[in-house]
Enzyme design. Structure first.
Site, PDB file in Angstrom:
ATOM      1  N   ASP A 170       0.886  -1.154   0.000  1.00  0.00           N
ATOM      2  CA  ASP A 170       0.000   0.000   0.000  1.00  0.00           C
ATOM      3  C   ASP A 170       0.923   1.201   0.000  1.00  0.00           C
ATOM      4  O   ASP A 170       1.632   1.439   0.981  1.00  0.00           O
ATOM      5  CB  ASP A 170      -0.884  -0.019   1.255  1.00  0.00           C
ATOM      6  CG  ASP A 170      -1.748   1.227   1.390  1.00  0.00           C
ATOM      7  OD1 ASP A 170      -1.540   2.188   0.621  1.00  0.00           O
ATOM      8  OD2 ASP A 170      -2.620   1.249   2.282  1.00  0.00           O
ATOM      9  N   ASN A 181       3.021   3.598 -10.689  1.00  0.00           N
ATOM     10  CA  ASN A 181       1.792   3.509 -11.469  1.00  0.00           C
ATOM     11  C   ASN A 181       0.534   3.621 -10.617  1.00  0.00           C
ATOM     12  O   ASN A 181      -0.498   4.085 -11.099  1.00  0.00           O
ATOM     13  CB  ASN A 181       1.771   2.179 -12.236  1.00  0.00           C
ATOM     14  CG  ASN A 181       0.401   1.856 -12.791  1.00  0.00           C
ATOM     15  OD1 ASN A 181      -0.047   2.437 -13.776  1.00  0.00           O
ATOM     16  ND2 ASN A 181      -0.295   0.924 -12.149  1.00  0.00           N
ATOM     17  N   SER A 228       1.810   9.770 -14.905  1.00  0.00           N
ATOM     18  CA  SER A 228       0.991  10.938 -14.636  1.00  0.00           C
ATOM     19  C   SER A 228      -0.192  10.930 -15.594  1.00  0.00           C
ATOM     20  O   SER A 228      -0.707   9.879 -15.973  1.00  0.00           O
ATOM     21  CB  SER A 228       1.847  12.206 -14.785  1.00  0.00           C
ATOM     22  OG  SER A 228       1.134  13.362 -14.456  1.00  0.00           O
ATOM     23  N   TYR A 240      -8.038  15.677  -8.546  1.00  0.00           N
ATOM     24  CA  TYR A 240      -7.171  14.825  -9.368  1.00  0.00           C
ATOM     25  C   TYR A 240      -6.094  15.662 -10.045  1.00  0.00           C
ATOM     26  O   TYR A 240      -4.920  15.294 -10.061  1.00  0.00           O
ATOM     27  CB  TYR A 240      -8.018  14.086 -10.413  1.00  0.00           C
ATOM     28  CG  TYR A 240      -7.211  13.139 -11.271  1.00  0.00           C
ATOM     29  CD1 TYR A 240      -6.720  11.952 -10.736  1.00  0.00           C
ATOM     30  CD2 TYR A 240      -6.952  13.428 -12.604  1.00  0.00           C
ATOM     31  CE1 TYR A 240      -5.979  11.074 -11.525  1.00  0.00           C
ATOM     32  CE2 TYR A 240      -6.216  12.561 -13.395  1.00  0.00           C
ATOM     33  CZ  TYR A 240      -5.731  11.389 -12.854  1.00  0.00           C
ATOM     34  OH  TYR A 240      -4.995  10.533 -13.627  1.00  0.00           O
ATOM     35  N   LYS A 278      -1.911  15.295  -9.654  1.00  0.00           N
ATOM     36  CA  LYS A 278      -1.026  15.048 -10.794  1.00  0.00           C
ATOM     37  C   LYS A 278      -0.133  16.246 -11.094  1.00  0.00           C
ATOM     38  O   LYS A 278       1.019  16.081 -11.503  1.00  0.00           O
ATOM     39  CB  LYS A 278      -1.852  14.658 -12.025  1.00  0.00           C
ATOM     40  CG  LYS A 278      -2.517  13.292 -11.903  1.00  0.00           C
ATOM     41  CD  LYS A 278      -1.491  12.172 -11.693  1.00  0.00           C
ATOM     42  CE  LYS A 278      -2.133  10.804 -11.737  1.00  0.00           C
ATOM     43  NZ  LYS A 278      -1.149   9.699 -11.526  1.00  0.00           N
TER      44      LYS A 278
END
Length: 273
Positions: A54, A81, A132, A147, A151
């Protein structure tokens, strides 16, 4: 000797496809996931070893890194990822959703990178490939502020690290993709909602319809194209710092670079008014 790649988030989607590609290329693969006991496909490959991870748990990151190094001796490439998406009006977001978005998409890669830097320093080099999104370099979909935040932060982290790790022969690479037909990203989205507030309903419906249309059409990228780009970076076939994948991402970046930010924002906004 075969090279070794360490990949986070390999239980499904792009992460699993990437793990399989590298295994078929002859690489050793340290495939990590939160629930390895449920994995049945990657276990068929002799050169893939699965580790519990995790990315938000610093102690678990250290353990999985230590186990992967013990199993393979040397890690050459690390692919960050693992990721998730929180969408919806910021006003309606739960505190836990805000923290979890940052924890997975930004703090997670930080945790993994920090634990691997000593290993790369000791071996005289290595490579981090951070997955990304084009939403990390431009805004294009309403209701994605959290989000985008995560990123954009990953992009800044990667650029900033370039200067301190380049002298140590530790390479940094970014993949900006927009979602693929092999990635169950939409199913992992957390939506910010409140049954008592309806001012955002019209915009929410438009965005959700957009995502449903993208998933059911050819709008999403072919996952194999994304994996091709990742493999090209890992093998040195490509040495680009930033790789934008897909028509949507490249078109948006072309628009962003050709007009002022005010004009860009207004152009995107008109699509949802």
């Amino acid at each position: 000797m075969s090279k070794t790649v360490f990949i986070t988030g390999t239980s499904s989607g792009l992460g699993k496809i990437t793990a399989i590609r590298f295994a078929e290329m002859g690489w050793n693969v340290a495939a990590t996931m939160r629930t390895p006991d449920k994995e049945t496909e990657l276990t068929d490959y002799d050169n893939i070893k699965i580790f519990k991870l995790d990315v938000t748990n610093v102690h678990e990151v250290q353990t999985s890194v230590d186990q992967a190094i013990a199993a393979f001796g040397k890690i050459d490439v690390v692919i960050n990822n693992a990721g998730m998406g929180t969408y919806g009006p910021l006003e309606l977001a739960q505190e836990e959703a805000i923290d979890w978005q940052f924890a997975v998409n930004t703090r997670g890669p930080i945790n993994v990178i920090r634990k691997f830097i000593p290993h790369f320093r000791a071996n005289g080099g290595g490579m981090f490939i951070n997955i990304s999104s084009f939403m990390g370099i431009t805004t294009a979909v309403p209701l994605g502020s959290l989000y985008n935040m995560s990123k954009f932060a990953l992009e800044g982290l990667t650029e900033g690290l370039y200067y301190e790790l380049k002298p140590l022969n530790i390479e940094l690479r970014l993949i900006e993709q927009g979602g693929s037909t092999g990635n169950n990203f939409k199913d992992s989205i957390t939506w910010n909602q409140d049954d008592n507030i309806h001012d955002y309903d019209n915009l929410m419906t438009k965005v959700q319809n957009l995502m449903n249309h993208a998933e059911s059409s050819s709008t999403l990228d072919d996952p194999q194209i994304i994996v091709d780009a990742i493999a090209a970076l890992a093998t040195g076939e490509s040495n680009k710092f930033r790789t934008v994948i897909g028509t949507a991402g490249n078109d948006l970046m072309a628009l962003r670079n050709s007009v002022s930010i005010d004009e860009y924002l207004e152009t995107i906004a008109k699509n949802y008014m």
